[in-house]
Scaffold this active site. Sequence first.
Site, PDB file in Angstrom:
ATOM      1  CG  HIS A 211      -0.460   0.363   2.538  1.00  0.00           C
ATOM      2  ND1 HIS A 211       0.438  -0.446   3.140  1.00  0.00           N
ATOM      3  CD2 HIS A 211      -0.269   1.405   3.296  1.00  0.00           C
ATOM      4  CE1 HIS A 211       0.983  -0.349   4.368  1.00  0.00           C
ATOM      5  NE2 HIS A 211       0.846   0.869   4.362  1.00  0.00           N
TER       6      HIS A 211
HETATM    7  N1  UDP Z   1      -3.545  -5.402   9.110  1.00  0.00           N
HETATM    8  C1  UDP Z   1      -4.941  -5.794   9.393  1.00  0.00           C
HETATM    9  N2  UDP Z   1      -5.765  -6.404   8.288  1.00  0.00           N
HETATM   10  C2  UDP Z   1      -5.256  -6.204   6.821  1.00  0.00           C
HETATM   11  C3  UDP Z   1      -3.933  -5.736   6.673  1.00  0.00           C
HETATM   12  C4  UDP Z   1      -3.142  -5.319   7.649  1.00  0.00           C
HETATM   13  O1  UDP Z   1      -5.628  -6.020  10.294  1.00  0.00           O
HETATM   14  O2  UDP Z   1      -5.932  -6.471   6.025  1.00  0.00           O
HETATM   15  C5  UDP Z   1      -2.949  -5.150  10.190  1.00  0.00           C
HETATM   16  C6  UDP Z   1      -1.540  -5.633  10.255  1.00  0.00           C
HETATM   17  O3  UDP Z   1      -1.752  -6.861  10.906  1.00  0.00           O
HETATM   18  C7  UDP Z   1      -0.856  -4.529  11.015  1.00  0.00           C
HETATM   19  C8  UDP Z   1      -1.329  -3.315  10.628  1.00  0.00           C
HETATM   20  O4  UDP Z   1      -2.496  -3.704  10.172  1.00  0.00           O
HETATM   21  O5  UDP Z   1      -1.108  -4.756  12.558  1.00  0.00           O
HETATM   22  C9  UDP Z   1      -0.553  -2.614   9.703  1.00  0.00           C
HETATM   23  O6  UDP Z   1      -1.139  -1.756   9.064  1.00  0.00           O
HETATM   24  P1  UDP Z   1      -0.656  -0.998   7.656  1.00  0.00           P
HETATM   25  O7  UDP Z   1       0.112  -2.036   6.877  1.00  0.00           O
HETATM   26  O8  UDP Z   1      -1.801  -0.763   6.856  1.00  0.00           O
HETATM   27  O9  UDP Z   1       0.122   0.170   8.238  1.00  0.00           O
HETATM   28  P2  UDP Z   1       1.827   0.299   8.373  1.00  0.00           P
HETATM   29  O10 UDP Z   1       2.065  -0.528   9.402  1.00  0.00           O
HETATM   30  O11 UDP Z   1       2.578  -0.012   7.149  1.00  0.00           O
HETATM   31  O12 UDP Z   1       1.884   1.688   8.679  1.00  0.00           O
END
Ligand code: UDP
Length: 366
Positions: A211
């Site tokens: 993403h």
């Molecule tokens: N996550 C979730 N469902 C999904 C994709 C991600 O619950 O379909 C959770 C994942 O396990 C983690 C968090 O969302 O705890 C991460 O979010 P994301 O990847 O959107 O953001 P980033 O960590 O890159 O800031």
Amino acid sequence: MIKIATVVGARPQFVKAAVLSRAFREFPQADEFIIHTGQHHDTSMSEVFFQEMEIPKARYNLGINKENMEVGEQTPAFVLGKTVQEISRVLSREKPRWVLVYGDTDSTLAGALAAAKSGIPLIHVEAGLRSYNRLMPEELNRVLTDRMSDLLFCPTDRAVRNLQEEGFGHTSSKIFRCGDPMQDAALYYAKKAKPIVDVRLPDNFILCTIHRNENTSNPTVLRQIFQAFEQIAVSMPVVMPLHPGTRKRLLENGYDFARSPICFIEPVGYFEMIYLLQHSRFVMTDSGGVQKEAYFFGKMCLTLREETEWTELVDNHCNILVGRDPKKITEAAAGLWNEPCKSFVPGLYGKGEAGREIARTIIQNS
Ligand code: UDP
């Protein structure tokens, strides 16, 4: 009572807020309330986390996101300005002792600016992380938020070192190495993992999430990455809970979902995500949180970025940075199907008690 205004807005912040809010409930002096900016707002990106993880309902839901701004005002700067304004309004009414923000999203920066300009001390949880890539919007958000913070809670030794190298030792800000609330979440909720209703998953699969702006905003890069995923999916099933932003970009670029060998599913709740992590062969991602979760669940991770804030995972051979070169992605993936993550370093992200430690430290410093 010590009044704490927690600002959240995006999915990874809900996971961390679940941990901290539970910890605050153990301290009768703490009076936490939540301000939800509205950055992530639909059921699968927001509501499901509040319900399943028993996060207290937001006292204020500002409902600010690109989709409900006027055309011409749907830029990050306009959204940020509006969010700062609305959070400031809440702060002047509630007069909290602290404002608490998590991570590195635009909601984080908005909460930090609103606190700083309202003269309210700021707490940053997940402080000190650096990719040293100024082109990432997240990097700017975290650097600026750290600069405005009074209490900085770092998840790793490296994060502490980063702040020290930037001269934080010469300021009045206090730095704490507390561990990572995301590890607390992974440990605490592991037993609540649940399969996804109505989705028949392959027996063995690679879990993939993507993403980041740098991977999805440029059509050529997006196409190359998905070509690599498709090539991998022909021999090793790829399951992808699809981020709404990535779906939008794929649709804009005419991606043919019907003929894709990738198993696309809707974004899932955290308990289903844990199930996917537990049952995957390995993980491919550009997410910050998912890189660590792969490690928590003993899986190797291919990270589609040129650099990471979680360098200790690369140093410990649990994470391979493959960038966005399709050849590198497919070659690296081919070697991981039978390769669990063998190394686990005790204490790398704390002892699974980060939430409680942060809550206790805040109270002691109030
Ligand atoms: N996550 C979730 N469902 C999904 C994709 C991600 O619950 O379909 C959770 C994942 O396990 C983690 C968090 O969302 O705890 C991460 O979010 P994301 O990847 O959107 O953001 P980033 O960590 O890159 O800031």
